[in-house]
Design a protein around this motif. Structure first.
Motif, mmCIF file in Angstrom:
data_model
loop_
_atom_site.group_PDB
_atom_site.id
_atom_site.type_symbol
_atom_site.label_atom_id
_atom_site.label_comp_id
_atom_site.label_asym_id
_atom_site.label_seq_id
_atom_site.Cartn_x
_atom_site.Cartn_y
_atom_site.Cartn_z
ATOM 1 N N GLY A 159 0.779 -1.228 0.000
ATOM 2 C CA GLY A 159 0.000 0.000 0.000
ATOM 3 C C GLY A 159 0.811 1.279 0.000
ATOM 4 N N ASP B 143 -6.258 6.594 2.830
ATOM 5 C CA ASP B 143 -7.147 5.627 3.472
ATOM 6 C C ASP B 143 -6.983 4.239 2.862
ATOM 7 N N VAL B 144 -6.921 4.185 1.532
ATOM 8 C CA VAL B 144 -6.724 2.896 0.851
ATOM 9 C C VAL B 144 -5.340 2.353 1.180
ATOM 10 N N VAL C 62 -3.452 2.859 3.826
ATOM 11 C CA VAL C 62 -3.378 2.346 5.203
ATOM 12 C C VAL C 62 -4.069 0.987 5.305
ATOM 13 N N ARG C 63 -5.224 0.850 4.676
ATOM 14 C CA ARG C 63 -5.930 -0.427 4.763
ATOM 15 C C ARG C 63 -5.119 -1.553 4.123
ATOM 16 N N MET C 64 -4.499 -1.260 2.995
ATOM 17 C CA MET C 64 -3.630 -2.263 2.366
ATOM 18 C C MET C 64 -2.465 -2.617 3.278
ATOM 19 N N GLU D 114 -2.407 -2.418 6.553
ATOM 20 C CA GLU D 114 -2.915 -3.193 7.689
ATOM 21 C C GLU D 114 -3.089 -4.665 7.305
ATOM 22 N N ASP D 115 -3.631 -4.898 6.114
ATOM 23 C CA ASP D 115 -3.817 -6.281 5.654
ATOM 24 C C ASP D 115 -2.476 -6.986 5.482
ATOM 25 N N GLU E 186 -0.829 -7.716 8.864
ATOM 26 C CA GLU E 186 -1.504 -8.842 9.523
ATOM 27 C C GLU E 186 -0.994 -10.179 8.989
ATOM 28 N N ILE F 166 2.334 1.766 10.624
ATOM 29 C CA ILE F 166 1.064 1.124 10.998
ATOM 30 C C ILE F 166 1.262 0.255 12.235
ATOM 31 N N GLN G 123 -0.587 0.459 15.963
ATOM 32 C CA GLN G 123 -1.312 -0.691 16.506
ATOM 33 C C GLN G 123 -0.613 -1.283 17.730
#
Length: 247
Positions: A179, A190-191, A193-195, A197-198, A201, A225, A229
Motif C-alpha cells: 500500500g 485511506d486505501v 493504510v488499509r492495504m 494493515e492487511d 496482519e 502502521i 497498533q
C-alpha cells in the motif's frame, strides 16, 4: 571491480543503518567502493508525481556522477528500478550517452546475480518474514511474480539462507502490495493504510520476529502502521541481516 555506492534519500535521512550495512557487505567482498558525495535524489519522487521536467536534471546528474564506475549499487529496489527503467527515457536525446542505468543494481540482485555470493559470515537466529516489494518483483525480478505462473524463485530468500540460525517465512499472498506506492500513500491515504494493515496482519501471522525486504520505503510504511497498533514485530532491511557479523 569499482563500485559507486548510491544511498537513496529516505535511507540517508531515516535508515542510514541500511546504507552502512550495504557498504560493509561490499567491502567484505573485497570490492573497491566509493561514495560520491555530490550525489542527490535519483528523481523518482518527482517523476512519480508527474514532474518529469524536475526529474530529468537529477537523472542527468546521476548519469554523469556514476559513469566512471563498473556498477552502481544501492539498498533500494525501487530506486534501482527507476534508474534502470526510466532514466534512459528521461535522458533520450541528450548529447551524451546514457550508459549508467544498465549498471545500476539493488544490493540483493548485485550480490545474487553479479558476485554470486555463496557464503556470508555471522548468524541471525531469528524468525524473519520476507516482504517482496512491487518494484523488486515486477521491475527488477527479485522474485517470481505470482500472476505470471512461472517457476518460483526468490533472490532475497536465497541470500538470507546463507546466514546461520535464521528461519525464513513468507506471508500469504507474498507479492501483494503493502500500500505504500510512493505518491499513492499520499494521494490515497485511506486505501494505502488499509492495504498496509492487511499486509502487516499476514506478516505477523507467520510468527515472525522481524519483517525484512529490499525497500526501506515499504518497511517504513508498515512500521508506521505497526507502531500505531502497538504491534511487537520489528523491521530490518535485508542488507542489515546479510551484514550481521561483519565488522
Amino acid at each position: 571491480m569499482k563500485i559507486g555506492l548510491f544511498i537513496p534519500c529516505y535511507v540517508d535521512a531515516v535508515y542510514p543503518e541500511a546504507g552502512i550495512a550495504t557498504y560493509k557487505l561490499l567491502k567484505h567482498l573485497g570490492l573497491e567502493v566509493e561514495y560520491p558525495e555530490r550525489q542527490t535524489c535519483c528523481g523518482q519522487p518527482m517523476a512519480n508525481a508527474g514532474f518529469e521536467d524536475m526529474a530529468t536534471p537529477l537523472a542527468r546528474k546521476f548519469n554523469d556522477l556514476f559513469s566512471p564506475y563498473d556498477y552502481v549499487v544501492m539498498p533500494s529496489a525501487s530506486c534501482a528500478a527507476f534508474v534502470r527503467n526510466f532514466h534512459p527515457r528521461l535522458l533520450k536525446g541528450e548529447d551524451h550517452v546514457c550508459t549508467v542505468p544498465e549498471r545500476a543494481m539493488d544490493i540483493v540482485e548485485f550480490l545474487h546475480d553479479v558476485i554470486k555470493v555463496k557464503s556470508l559470515p555471522g548468524d541471525f537466529p531469528h524468525i524473519v518474514s520476507v516482504h517482496n516489494s512491487c518494484h523488486g518483483v515486477r521491475e527488477i525480478g527479485l522474485s517470481a511474480p505470482s500472476e505470471r505462473h512461472m517457476p518460483p524463485y526468490n533472490k532475497i530468500i536465497d541470500l538470507l539462507q546463507l546466514k546461520q540460525g535464521i528461519t525464513i517465512r513468507q506471508p500469504e499472498r507474498p507479492d501483494e502490495c503493502c500500500g505504500f506506492g510512493g505518491m499513492f500513500a499520499v494521494e490515497e491515504p485511506d486505501v494505502s493504510v488499509r492495504m498496509g494493515e492487511d499486509k502487516l496482519e499476514r506478516h505477523i501471522a507467520t510468527g515472525a520476529e522481524y519483517i525484512t525486504g529490499a525497500d526501506s520505503s515499504c518497511l517504513m510504511h508498515m512500521q508506521g502502521i505497526s507502531k500505531r497498533q502497538q504491534q511487537p514485530i520489528k523491521f530490518i532491511h535485508v542488507a542489515q541481516i546479510l551484514a550481521a557479523g561483519i565488522d
